[in-house]
Design a protein around this motif. Structure first.
Motif, PDB file in Angstrom:
ATOM      1  N   ARG A 188       0.829  -1.207   0.000  1.00  0.00           N
ATOM      2  CA  ARG A 188       0.000   0.000   0.000  1.00  0.00           C
ATOM      3  C   ARG A 188       0.864   1.258   0.000  1.00  0.00           C
ATOM      4  O   ARG A 188       0.605   2.211  -0.736  1.00  0.00           O
ATOM      5  N   GLN A 189       1.902   1.249   0.861  1.00  0.00           N
ATOM      6  CA  GLN A 189       2.787   2.407   0.918  1.00  0.00           C
ATOM      7  C   GLN A 189       3.553   2.589  -0.390  1.00  0.00           C
ATOM      8  O   GLN A 189       3.777   3.712  -0.833  1.00  0.00           O
ATOM      9  N   ARG A 190       3.938   1.458  -1.031  1.00  0.00           N
ATOM     10  CA  ARG A 190       4.655   1.557  -2.308  1.00  0.00           C
ATOM     11  C   ARG A 190       3.767   2.177  -3.383  1.00  0.00           C
ATOM     12  O   ARG A 190       4.204   3.029  -4.157  1.00  0.00           O
ATOM     13  N   VAL A 191       2.493   1.749  -3.414  1.00  0.00           N
ATOM     14  CA  VAL A 191       1.558   2.291  -4.400  1.00  0.00           C
ATOM     15  C   VAL A 191       1.334   3.781  -4.169  1.00  0.00           C
ATOM     16  O   VAL A 191       1.329   4.585  -5.114  1.00  0.00           O
ATOM     17  N   GLU A 192       1.152   4.168  -2.898  1.00  0.00           N
ATOM     18  CA  GLU A 192       0.952   5.585  -2.593  1.00  0.00           C
ATOM     19  C   GLU A 192       2.169   6.404  -2.988  1.00  0.00           C
ATOM     20  O   GLU A 192       2.049   7.515  -3.523  1.00  0.00           O
ATOM     21  N   SER A 193       3.366   5.859  -2.710  1.00  0.00           N
ATOM     22  CA  SER A 193       4.597   6.561  -3.080  1.00  0.00           C
ATOM     23  C   SER A 193       4.698   6.731  -4.586  1.00  0.00           C
ATOM     24  O   SER A 193       5.068   7.793  -5.092  1.00  0.00           O
ATOM     25  N   GLN A 195       2.199   6.793  -6.693  1.00  0.00           N
ATOM     26  CA  GLN A 195       1.176   7.753  -7.114  1.00  0.00           C
ATOM     27  C   GLN A 195       1.650   9.183  -6.898  1.00  0.00           C
ATOM     28  O   GLN A 195       1.397  10.073  -7.735  1.00  0.00           O
ATOM     29  N   ARG A 196       2.362   9.416  -5.777  1.00  0.00           N
ATOM     30  CA  ARG A 196       2.883  10.772  -5.538  1.00  0.00           C
ATOM     31  C   ARG A 196       3.939  11.129  -6.578  1.00  0.00           C
ATOM     32  O   ARG A 196       3.992  12.254  -7.064  1.00  0.00           O
ATOM     33  N   LYS A 197       4.788  10.138  -6.922  1.00  0.00           N
ATOM     34  CA  LYS A 197       5.808  10.397  -7.940  1.00  0.00           C
ATOM     35  C   LYS A 197       5.175  10.674  -9.294  1.00  0.00           C
ATOM     36  O   LYS A 197       5.600  11.575 -10.027  1.00  0.00           O
ATOM     37  N   ASP A 198       4.128   9.893  -9.644  1.00  0.00           N
ATOM     38  CA  ASP A 198       3.447  10.106 -10.918  1.00  0.00           C
ATOM     39  C   ASP A 198       2.800  11.476 -10.965  1.00  0.00           C
ATOM     40  O   ASP A 198       2.829  12.163 -11.987  1.00  0.00           O
ATOM     41  N   GLY A 199       2.215  11.879  -9.825  1.00  0.00           N
ATOM     42  CA  GLY A 199       1.606  13.215  -9.777  1.00  0.00           C
ATOM     43  C   GLY A 199       2.635  14.310  -9.951  1.00  0.00           C
ATOM     44  O   GLY A 199       2.396  15.312 -10.628  1.00  0.00           O
ATOM     45  N   SER A 200       3.803  14.139  -9.331  1.00  0.00           N
ATOM     46  CA  SER A 200       4.864  15.127  -9.465  1.00  0.00           C
ATOM     47  C   SER A 200       5.364  15.200 -10.901  1.00  0.00           C
ATOM     48  O   SER A 200       5.600  16.282 -11.449  1.00  0.00           O
ATOM     49  N   ALA A 201       5.511  14.033 -11.562  1.00  0.00           N
ATOM     50  CA  ALA A 201       5.974  14.010 -12.944  1.00  0.00           C
ATOM     51  C   ALA A 201       4.972  14.699 -13.862  1.00  0.00           C
ATOM     52  O   ALA A 201       5.346  15.420 -14.799  1.00  0.00           O
ATOM     53  N   PHE A 287      -0.193  14.202   5.458  1.00  0.00           N
ATOM     54  CA  PHE A 287      -1.317  15.139   5.546  1.00  0.00           C
ATOM     55  C   PHE A 287      -1.442  16.012   4.304  1.00  0.00           C
ATOM     56  O   PHE A 287      -2.463  16.621   4.072  1.00  0.00           O
ATOM     57  N   SER A 288      -0.370  16.126   3.499  1.00  0.00           N
ATOM     58  CA  SER A 288      -0.392  16.975   2.309  1.00  0.00           C
ATOM     59  C   SER A 288      -0.555  16.100   1.078  1.00  0.00           C
ATOM     60  O   SER A 288       0.368  15.418   0.657  1.00  0.00           O
ATOM     61  N   ARG A 289      -1.735  16.091   0.484  1.00  0.00           N
ATOM     62  CA  ARG A 289      -1.999  15.258  -0.687  1.00  0.00           C
ATOM     63  C   ARG A 289      -1.665  15.980  -1.994  1.00  0.00           C
ATOM     64  O   ARG A 289      -1.636  15.370  -3.050  1.00  0.00           O
TER      65      ARG A 289
END
Length: 396
Positions: A188-193, A195-201, A287-289
């Motif tokens: 779960r943590q890997r997927v969330e991480s 997703q954050r990287k994909d959002g940043s890209a 806390f920061s999405r």
């Protein structure tokens, strides 16, 4: 077994870490449980019987100087062992001496017509006169009717199982269940991480498109840089140090839930649940999405840090004791808190004395409620806000 004998047994075996407070009682592994305020058979020179919580706290902290031990007891609101009682009490609990005048075990008298209790005898206490006759039915005419054999038997009983050990299932291994749960959490943590990287890209691509593919935006990835002591710039994940002592609220066991989820789980609860102690924990601000945040390493063994690791230390949760900083590569706590941000966690209804020392230091005091868990999130956010403010100030 009485509380004093149980404590001596666990001390001699070096299993003090298995004595855990759960609510208002102490659990001695899966063997015994006693109320924290239960009186023991050890009488102080002042005349009172020491309670179990006093002796447990003392034997776990007897290495402290007497002044530090007294301060520790006051902080925990536990009566302390007097100075004259310290050495004989330690000698007895460690098995150096077999007895002492201060020990007053309750005496149980056994009548002459009852055999002595023998652990290897399955019959235990058996009346000599008649195994299943008059003695079993009740006292004879010339016997003392006040003799209560059942009470005497129970006084010599030793608990073999408690309500927890009864739940132990032989030939059943729940380790696989724990590992499966752990793997799901890591996934779960890997997927969330990711997703954050994909959002940043995606944001970077959008900025490039708006900028026409050139001009003032550099898309070349760069390693995250952090300012460290002495004004130097060092690479790598920043480090947060926490105390290894259980007397503090935040430890390596519960720091992840507190900083990531905004939930305070007492360390003894985690330990009782079978949580293994990690050498290092990685935490992120969840806390920061809307933006990617940096990760931090949390450790509780400063002695294991190399010289270059100290360049990455940015924060520390303090215990409130000077000895926490022994062998740190700094002159004193003044220099430490000029280079590293310090946090002191406390319960909001603790006495003022508990924070008397840290109020003289340059640290941030964060208060949480003992019972209102919905307030933990605000406390965790305050830690993050202070830490990010400190990191921004150090980077300029």
């Amino acid at each position: 077994m009485d509380p004093l004998s149980a404590l001596r047994d666990f001390t001699i075996r070096g299993e003090l870490d298995k004595i855990v407070q759960v609510g208002d009682e102490f659990r001695f592994g899966n063997d015994y449980s006693f109320p924290c305020t239960a009186e023991t058979a050890y009488r102080s020179k002042q005349g009172n019987l020491y309670t179990l919580e006093t002796l447990v706290n003392y034997i776990k902290n007897h290495h402290l100087k007497h002044v530090e031990y007294i301060q520790n007891s006051r902080t925990l609101k536990i009566p302390s062992v007097t100075f004259p009682d310290r050495k004989p009490l330690v000698d007895y609990l460690h098995g150096t001496i077999s007895s002492h005048d201060a020990i007053e075990f309750p005496k149980t008298s056994i009548p002459a017509d009852v055999e002595e209790y023998r652990p290897d005898d399955p019959n235990l206490l058996v009346p000599k006169d008649d195994e299943f006759g008059a003695a079993a039915a009740g006292p004879a005419k010339d016997e003392d009717p006040s003799l209560d054999y059942i009470t005497m038997i129970r006084a010599l009983e030793r608990p073999l199982k408690d309500r927890e050990s009864l739940l132990v299932c032989r030939n059943r291994d729940f380790y696989s269940v724990l590992m499966a749960s752990t793997r799901r959490e890591e996934e779960r943590q890997r997927v969330e991480s990711q997703q954050r990287k994909d959002g940043s890209a995606a944001k970077n691509r959008l900025l490039l498109e708006e900028d026409g593919g050139g001009g003032g935006f550099d898309s070349t990835p760069k390693p995250k840089m952090h300012l460290i002591k002495g004004g130097k710039i060092g690479e790598g994940v920043p480090i947060i140090l926490v105390p290894s002592a259980f007397q503090t609220l935040i430890t390596i066991y519960n720091v992840k839930e507190f900083l990531e989820d905004g939930i305070f789980v007492p360390t003894d609860v985690k330990v009782k649940a079978g949580a293994a102690k990690p050498d290092c924990v990685t935490v992120q601000k969840k806390f920061s999405r809307d933006r990617v945040v940096a990760a931090y390493e949390v450790r509780d063994k400063p002695s294991a840090l190399k010289a270059e690791d100290w360049d990455r230390v940015v924060a520390v949760f303090v215990l409130g004791k000077e000895w926490q900083f022994k062998d740190w590569p700094f002159k004193d706590h003044v220099e430490i808190f000029n280079r590293i941000i310090g946090f002191y966690m406390r319960f909001e209804d603790d006495s003022v004395e508990s924070a008397k020392t840290v109020k003289q230091w340059n640290v941030k005091i964060i208060s949480i409620s003992k019972n209102k868990r919905h307030q933990d999130r605000a406390a965790a956010l305050e830690v993050w806000d202070r830490l990010e403010e400190f990191m921004r100030a150090r980077s300029h």
